[in-house]
Design a protein around this motif. Sequence first.
Motif, PDB file in Angstrom:
ATOM      1  N   ALA A  10       3.319  -0.617   5.127  1.00  0.00           N
ATOM      2  CA  ALA A  10       3.813  -1.602   5.912  1.00  0.00           C
ATOM      3  C   ALA A  10       2.433  -2.484   6.589  1.00  0.00           C
ATOM      4  CB  ALA A  10       4.748  -1.454   6.974  1.00  0.00           C
ATOM      5  N   PHE A  35       4.925  -7.482  -1.328  1.00  0.00           N
ATOM      6  CA  PHE A  35       6.112  -8.121  -0.957  1.00  0.00           C
ATOM      7  C   PHE A  35       5.814  -8.619   0.415  1.00  0.00           C
ATOM      8  CE2 PHE A  35       7.775  -4.553  -3.650  1.00  0.00           C
ATOM      9  CZ  PHE A  35       8.358  -5.372  -4.567  1.00  0.00           C
ATOM     10  N   LEU A  69      13.661  -2.883  -0.444  1.00  0.00           N
ATOM     11  CA  LEU A  69      13.366  -1.396  -0.191  1.00  0.00           C
ATOM     12  C   LEU A  69      14.371  -0.781  -1.096  1.00  0.00           C
ATOM     13  CD1 LEU A  69      12.781  -1.448   3.509  1.00  0.00           C
ATOM     14  CD2 LEU A  69      11.084  -1.445   1.944  1.00  0.00           C
ATOM     15  N   ASN A 102       3.630   0.253  -3.028  1.00  0.00           N
ATOM     16  CA  ASN A 102       4.081  -1.169  -2.470  1.00  0.00           C
ATOM     17  C   ASN A 102       3.764  -1.279  -1.228  1.00  0.00           C
ATOM     18  OD1 ASN A 102       6.271  -1.392  -4.886  1.00  0.00           O
ATOM     19  ND2 ASN A 102       6.243   0.840  -4.381  1.00  0.00           N
ATOM     20  N   ILE A 104       4.200  -3.784   1.949  1.00  0.00           N
ATOM     21  CA  ILE A 104       4.965  -4.995   2.377  1.00  0.00           C
ATOM     22  C   ILE A 104       4.334  -5.460   3.456  1.00  0.00           C
ATOM     23  CG2 ILE A 104       7.402  -5.080   3.728  1.00  0.00           C
ATOM     24  CD1 ILE A 104       7.236  -3.501   0.878  1.00  0.00           C
ATOM     25  N   SER A 109       7.753  -6.587   9.308  1.00  0.00           N
ATOM     26  CA  SER A 109       7.668  -5.489   8.260  1.00  0.00           C
ATOM     27  C   SER A 109       8.272  -4.182   8.664  1.00  0.00           C
ATOM     28  CB  SER A 109       6.729  -5.626   7.345  1.00  0.00           C
ATOM     29  OG  SER A 109       5.578  -5.332   8.087  1.00  0.00           O
TER      30      SER A 109
END
Length: 182
Positions: A10, A35, A69, A102, A104, A109
């Motif tokens: 995050a 994302f 998620l 990944n 975010i 977030s």
Amino acid sequence: MGEDMPLLVAVDGRCGSGKTTLGEYLKQKFDCNLFRMDDFFLREEQRTPERLAEIGGNVDYERFRKTVLVPVVQKRPVLYQPFSCQQWKLLEAYWVPYKKLNIIEGSYSMHPYFENPYQLRIFMNISPEDQIANIIRRNGQEKAKEFQALWIPKEEAYFEKFQIINGAIEIMWNLKIKNNKR
């Protein structure tokens, strides 16, 4: 955690602090998924007075959890459908293949609704003076007034209520955003 488990990072923090820049850098450096929470602002029908009054409620955290998620944690592709603030509608959905790493990126977030699925939490910080200067360069003087009156106070309330910086690595860049129009 097993080696085959997805890694979720995050990147939350203050507007104008470099979250998007860091997210783009990480995506290029590590060939990972990126994302953006900006793609999950509330649609018109969700903008009720109750929801807008909710601290951290101005993003569609329910849709983000369900469509991003959950599939990532299950190591599945994501059917990604960004929301356009310019057009006030959901754009065409497209598939994002599963990748182990990944990112975010964006304010909200680290919303507690997500129950902290992250292996790494980064909080991007910036001085108030540099923040306003970056927002003016990025969005212009008029939009900067809107940020000061609306978005910055909403973010600050979210950071305070949920103690977002706690447990996160804090990065404070003296980042000056360039206005590179494409």
